[in-house]
Motif scaffolding. Structure first.
Motif, mmCIF file in Angstrom:
data_model
loop_
_atom_site.group_PDB
_atom_site.id
_atom_site.type_symbol
_atom_site.label_atom_id
_atom_site.label_comp_id
_atom_site.label_asym_id
_atom_site.label_seq_id
_atom_site.Cartn_x
_atom_site.Cartn_y
_atom_site.Cartn_z
ATOM 1 N N GLN A 125 -33.472 -70.096 -42.061
ATOM 2 C CA GLN A 125 -32.834 -70.349 -41.077
ATOM 3 C C GLN A 125 -32.295 -69.354 -39.493
ATOM 4 O O GLN A 125 -31.433 -69.180 -39.247
ATOM 5 C CB GLN A 125 -31.243 -71.475 -41.434
ATOM 6 C CG GLN A 125 -31.497 -72.424 -41.774
ATOM 7 C CD GLN A 125 -29.984 -73.187 -42.524
ATOM 8 O OE1 GLN A 125 -29.189 -72.622 -42.100
ATOM 9 N NE2 GLN A 125 -30.039 -74.145 -42.804
ATOM 10 N N PRO A 126 -33.393 -69.203 -39.014
ATOM 11 C CA PRO A 126 -33.231 -68.147 -38.047
ATOM 12 C C PRO A 126 -32.921 -69.118 -36.436
ATOM 13 O O PRO A 126 -33.585 -70.137 -36.884
ATOM 14 C CB PRO A 126 -34.644 -67.513 -37.769
ATOM 15 C CG PRO A 126 -35.431 -68.518 -38.686
ATOM 16 C CD PRO A 126 -34.333 -69.615 -40.075
ATOM 17 N N ARG A 127 -32.280 -68.208 -36.027
ATOM 18 C CA ARG A 127 -31.789 -69.253 -35.151
ATOM 19 C C ARG A 127 -33.083 -69.004 -33.573
ATOM 20 O O ARG A 127 -33.850 -68.845 -34.377
ATOM 21 C CB ARG A 127 -30.794 -68.244 -34.236
ATOM 22 C CG ARG A 127 -29.824 -68.602 -34.728
ATOM 23 C CD ARG A 127 -27.823 -67.585 -33.578
ATOM 24 N NE ARG A 127 -27.598 -66.699 -34.883
ATOM 25 C CZ ARG A 127 -26.576 -66.067 -34.416
ATOM 26 N NH1 ARG A 127 -26.785 -65.654 -32.735
ATOM 27 N NH2 ARG A 127 -25.533 -64.851 -35.222
ATOM 28 N N SER A 128 -33.049 -69.666 -32.728
ATOM 29 C CA SER A 128 -34.074 -69.587 -32.003
ATOM 30 C C SER A 128 -34.891 -68.092 -31.159
ATOM 31 O O SER A 128 -33.851 -67.822 -31.111
ATOM 32 C CB SER A 128 -33.834 -70.964 -31.115
ATOM 33 O OG SER A 128 -33.612 -72.223 -31.007
ATOM 34 N N ILE A 129 -36.095 -68.392 -31.345
ATOM 35 C CA ILE A 129 -37.069 -67.116 -30.367
ATOM 36 C C ILE A 129 -36.318 -67.599 -29.058
ATOM 37 O O ILE A 129 -36.193 -68.379 -28.213
ATOM 38 C CB ILE A 129 -38.307 -67.056 -30.432
ATOM 39 C CG1 ILE A 129 -38.358 -66.844 -31.933
ATOM 40 C CG2 ILE A 129 -39.207 -65.443 -29.659
ATOM 41 C CD1 ILE A 129 -39.955 -66.946 -32.339
ATOM 42 N N LEU B 120 -43.635 -61.184 -34.277
ATOM 43 C CA LEU B 120 -42.218 -62.236 -34.069
ATOM 44 C C LEU B 120 -42.471 -63.980 -34.535
ATOM 45 O O LEU B 120 -41.446 -64.217 -35.550
ATOM 46 C CB LEU B 120 -41.407 -62.083 -32.782
ATOM 47 C CG LEU B 120 -40.256 -62.145 -32.762
ATOM 48 C CD1 LEU B 120 -39.391 -61.485 -32.757
ATOM 49 C CD2 LEU B 120 -40.098 -62.710 -31.041
ATOM 50 N N GLU B 121 -43.182 -64.434 -34.130
ATOM 51 C CA GLU B 121 -43.452 -65.904 -34.578
ATOM 52 C C GLU B 121 -43.676 -66.267 -35.946
ATOM 53 O O GLU B 121 -43.252 -66.698 -36.140
ATOM 54 C CB GLU B 121 -44.092 -66.834 -33.078
ATOM 55 C CG GLU B 121 -43.673 -66.153 -31.469
ATOM 56 C CD GLU B 121 -44.489 -66.990 -30.899
ATOM 57 O OE1 GLU B 121 -45.075 -68.061 -31.333
ATOM 58 O OE2 GLU B 121 -44.112 -66.434 -29.797
ATOM 59 N N PRO B 122 -44.307 -65.722 -36.691
ATOM 60 C CA PRO B 122 -44.793 -65.659 -37.854
ATOM 61 C C PRO B 122 -43.923 -65.113 -39.221
ATOM 62 O O PRO B 122 -43.702 -65.740 -39.402
ATOM 63 C CB PRO B 122 -46.079 -64.704 -37.852
ATOM 64 C CG PRO B 122 -46.701 -64.487 -36.649
ATOM 65 C CD PRO B 122 -45.322 -64.716 -35.526
ATOM 66 N N LEU B 123 -43.204 -64.438 -38.391
ATOM 67 C CA LEU B 123 -41.651 -64.502 -39.504
ATOM 68 C C LEU B 123 -40.308 -65.001 -39.237
ATOM 69 O O LEU B 123 -40.185 -65.385 -40.376
ATOM 70 C CB LEU B 123 -41.564 -62.770 -38.787
ATOM 71 C CG LEU B 123 -40.403 -62.139 -39.594
ATOM 72 C CD1 LEU B 123 -40.431 -62.241 -41.192
ATOM 73 C CD2 LEU B 123 -39.970 -60.774 -39.007
ATOM 74 N N HIS B 124 -40.775 -65.048 -37.696
ATOM 75 C CA HIS B 124 -39.841 -66.285 -37.402
ATOM 76 C C HIS B 124 -39.768 -67.817 -38.302
ATOM 77 O O HIS B 124 -39.132 -68.245 -39.319
ATOM 78 C CB HIS B 124 -39.762 -66.847 -36.471
ATOM 79 C CG HIS B 124 -38.750 -68.240 -36.231
ATOM 80 N ND1 HIS B 124 -38.685 -69.029 -36.072
ATOM 81 C CD2 HIS B 124 -37.291 -67.321 -35.278
ATOM 82 C CE1 HIS B 124 -37.875 -69.948 -35.261
ATOM 83 N NE2 HIS B 124 -37.116 -68.740 -34.670
#
Length: 135
Positions: free
Chosen positions: A95-99, A82-86
């Motif tokens: 510009q993905p939104r915050s996790i 999840l975090e690496p893809l973000h």
């Protein structure tokens, strides 16, 4: 019993959409039906048999109005991805939104973020954890 097989969205720029869905989610062209006025492009990967159908109306002069009835598409990734893809989507300029960790009552039900595709469709990216561990 019915089996979900695909969802369709209309896209303006075929090449731009194919690049986005490939780089973001590893979706490749599984099939393409090309007609005079439109094309249907089915995207898939080895994770699931569910496909995303892109409809390209050739010569469409304006962007599509998504209106207020569209919700979102959802994909799941391993929790560790999840975090690496973000980060990757951020580096690609999407510009993905915050996790977000959704944890009513203290228990993590979902960990996710949203990102928009080039046509403005919202995509929820969920970690395979909590309610979504087996999806």
């Amino acid at each position: 019993m019915a089996k979900m097989i695909h969802s369709m969205i209309r896209v303006k720029d075929e090449a731009r959409s194919l690049e986005f869905y490939d780089k973001a989610f590893g979706l490749k062209v599984a099939d393409k039906l090309d007609f005079d006025d439109f094309a249907l492009i089915y995207l898939a990967n080895d994770e699931t048999s569910f496909e995303l159908e892109l409809t390209v109306n050739k010569g469409e002069p304006k962007d599509y109005d998504l209106g207020d009835g569209y919700g979102h598409l959802a994909v799941s990734v391993e929790a560790a991805e999840l975090e690496p893809l973000h980060h990757k989507l951020t580096e690609l300029g999407h510009q993905p939104r915050s996790i977000v960790e959704f944890q009513p009552g203290g228990e993590v039900v979902a960990k996710f973020f949203f990102v928009a595709d080039p046509d403005g469709y919202q995509i929820e990216v969920l970690a395979r954890t909590g309610r979504f561990a087996k999806l």
